[in-house]
Design an enzyme around this catalytic site. Sequence first.
Site, PDB file in Angstrom:
ATOM      1  N   ALA A   1       0.826  -1.208   0.000  1.00 55.69           N
ATOM      2  CA  ALA A   1       0.000   0.000   0.000  1.00 55.69           C
ATOM      3  C   ALA A   1       0.860   1.258   0.000  1.00 55.69           C
ATOM      4  CB  ALA A   1      -0.930   0.008   1.211  1.00 55.69           C
TER       5      ALA A   1
ATOM      6  N   HIS B   1       7.169  18.095  -5.607  1.00 52.63           N
ATOM      7  CA  HIS B   1       7.194  19.512  -5.987  1.00 52.63           C
ATOM      8  C   HIS B   1       8.045  20.363  -5.061  1.00 52.63           C
ATOM      9  CE1 HIS B   1       3.324  19.308  -8.635  1.00 52.63           C
ATOM     10  NE2 HIS B   1       4.364  18.693  -9.149  1.00 52.63           N
TER      11      HIS B   1
ATOM     12  N   SER C   1       2.205 -13.153  32.908  1.00 51.13           N
ATOM     13  CA  SER C   1       3.442 -13.627  33.525  1.00 51.13           C
ATOM     14  C   SER C   1       3.054 -14.682  34.552  1.00 51.13           C
ATOM     15  CB  SER C   1       4.190 -12.471  34.207  1.00 51.13           C
ATOM     16  OG  SER C   1       3.398 -11.900  35.226  1.00 51.13           O
TER      17      SER C   1
ATOM     18  N   LEU D   1       7.376 -13.475  31.836  1.00 46.53           N
ATOM     19  CA  LEU D   1       7.934 -14.553  32.652  1.00 46.53           C
ATOM     20  C   LEU D   1       7.010 -15.758  32.670  1.00 46.53           C
ATOM     21  CD1 LEU D   1      10.021 -15.529  34.843  1.00 46.53           C
ATOM     22  CD2 LEU D   1       8.463 -14.515  36.536  1.00 46.53           C
TER      23      LEU D   1
ATOM     24  N   LYS E   1       3.686 -12.817  39.947  1.00 47.85           N
ATOM     25  CA  LYS E   1       5.144 -12.792  40.062  1.00 47.85           C
ATOM     26  C   LYS E   1       5.526 -13.042  41.522  1.00 47.85           C
ATOM     27  CE  LYS E   1       5.602  -7.806  40.887  1.00 47.85           C
ATOM     28  NZ  LYS E   1       6.253  -6.558  40.434  1.00 47.85           N
TER      29      LYS E   1
ATOM     30  N   GLU F   1      -0.632  -2.930  31.397  1.00 48.38           N
ATOM     31  CA  GLU F   1      -0.900  -3.240  29.987  1.00 48.38           C
ATOM     32  C   GLU F   1      -2.398  -3.272  29.702  1.00 48.38           C
ATOM     33  OE1 GLU F   1       3.266  -5.739  29.493  1.00 48.38           O
ATOM     34  OE2 GLU F   1       1.371  -6.829  29.658  1.00 48.38           O
TER      35      GLU F   1
END
Length: 479
Positions: free
Chosen positions: A21, A150, A288, A324, A390, A405
Site C-alpha cells: 500500500a 514539488h 506472567s 515470565l 510474580k 498493559e
Amino acid sequence: MYRDTEDFVDKYLKELRENNAAVFVGAGLSRAAGYVDWPGLMSPIAAGLGLDIAKESDLVALAQYHLNANATNRHQLNQLLIDEFSDLKEPTDNHKLLARLPIHTYWTTNYDRLIESALEAGGRRVDAKYTNEQLAMTRRGRDAVVYKMHGDIEHPDKAVLSKDDYERYHNSHGPFVTALSGDLVEKTFLFLGFSFTDPNLDFILSRIRTRFTQHQRQHYCLAKRRTRLKNESKAEFDYAVTKQNLVTRDLLRFNIKTIFVSDFPDITNLLQTIEHRYRRRTVFISGSAADFSPWSRAAMEEFLAKLARALIEKDLRISNGFGLGIGGAIVTGAVQQIYSTRQRSIEEQLMLRPFPFGISDATEREKTFKRYRNELIEQAGIALFVMGNKEAEGKIISAEGVRAEFELAKAKGLYLIPVGSSGFMATELWNEVVADIATCYPKNTKKIGSLLKALGQPVKNPNELLEPLLKLIDHLTKE
C-alpha cells in the site's frame, strides 16, 4: 457501508497486510490543517495581475504570468511560500491515521511537513526526498519514505510552481518521474486531498496506461460527493455534478476508482475503520507466571503453545513482551506453525519484544517499560490477558505490569479478553470486564458476554478454554 466502500476497505487492507500500500496526499489534507490551498496561495498573485482568482482554473499558468511580468524574478512567489507554509501547523486526524497505518511509501505535491510531523510523532523514522540527490541516499533505519515531488518549504526557490517548472520537470526531476512510475506499477495507491489537475501526475499516469493497457494496478481516491453550495443556482450545481462525474469516469482510464463520501468527516471515519480492522488482526498477549496454579506448568505451556499455533493458523499476528513463564510457550507454538508453511515468515506474524529487566535505575526502567508496552499494544486490536503473577519477597502476588498493559490497551480501544480461569491478575481483570460488559463491548454484548463468561469458569485443564477463546477471537476479528 456501501458495497463499493466495503470492497475498497477489504482490498486496501489486503494490500496493507502484504506491504503493497502507498498514499498520495494533495493540498486538500493540508488545507484542513490551516494551510492555504492553491487558489488561496495564488490569490495575491492574481490580484497583482488584475485577475479574479475565482475565475481562474489554470493556476500554474497564473504563476507563469506573474514571472513573465517580473522578468522571471521569483522573489514574490518564494516569499508567498515562506509566509504561508513556514508556520508549523498541527497534523490533522487524517495525517495521524495515515501515519499509524503500516504504509512505508508516501507521495505528495505539498510543500509543508505535515506528513513528516505525523510520522515522527508516532515514533517512525522518516526519509524525506525532495531533491534528486536525496533519492540516491538512504537514511539508516528508516521505516517511512516521503517523496515530495514539488519540493519542500525549506527550499522555496526550487519549488515547482510555474509552467516553466512543469515543462522542465522531466529533465530537472527525471528520477522522481521514474520512482513514481515504478511505485504506481508495483503498489496500490490511495489518493487523498487530490484534484488530479497536476500535469506531472497526469503525464505519468498516461505513460503507465499506454504501457500496461490491460494490466494496470488498482488505485483508489477518496472524495466528497458534490453538494449544492450556499447561493449556488441549480444550473451551476448541475454543471458541477456533471463535471465531477466526467472526471470520475476519466480516472477509470488509469484504474483509479473514486470512493465517494457524503462529507469530509466521513473520510476520517473510513480511515479509522481501516486502522481498526487492520489492528484487530494482531493479538497482544499479556501475562506472567511464577506460579502456575490451579494448573501445572506443563499444562499451561501446552495451552499457550496451542493457542499461539491456532492464532497463526488463522493468519493473525501475535504481539508479546515475552512475559515470565509464558513467553517461551507462545514463541514455540507460533514458530512451529509459521515454519509449517513456506508462505509465512516469523517477522510477518510474530512481534516479540523481551523487556530489558537489566536496567538498574528505577526511573529509567519504568520509562523504558512504558514505551515498550506502548509500542507493543498500539499495533494490536485484541488484548489477551493470562495469569499475571510474580514472586516478590518470597510471596506470589499479582503482577502490576499486566494491570498497566490492561489499562493501556483499554485506553487505546483494544478488545479486552482476560482469561479469568487462569487466576491472579487475569481473574481481577475478567471480573472488571464482565461487570462492565456493555461498555467494553457495546455491540453484540450478549454473544460476547456468553463467550467471555466461559473464560472465567473453573476447568481441570486449560485446553478446555481454547474453544470459547478462539470463538471469541474469531467473532472479534470479523465484527
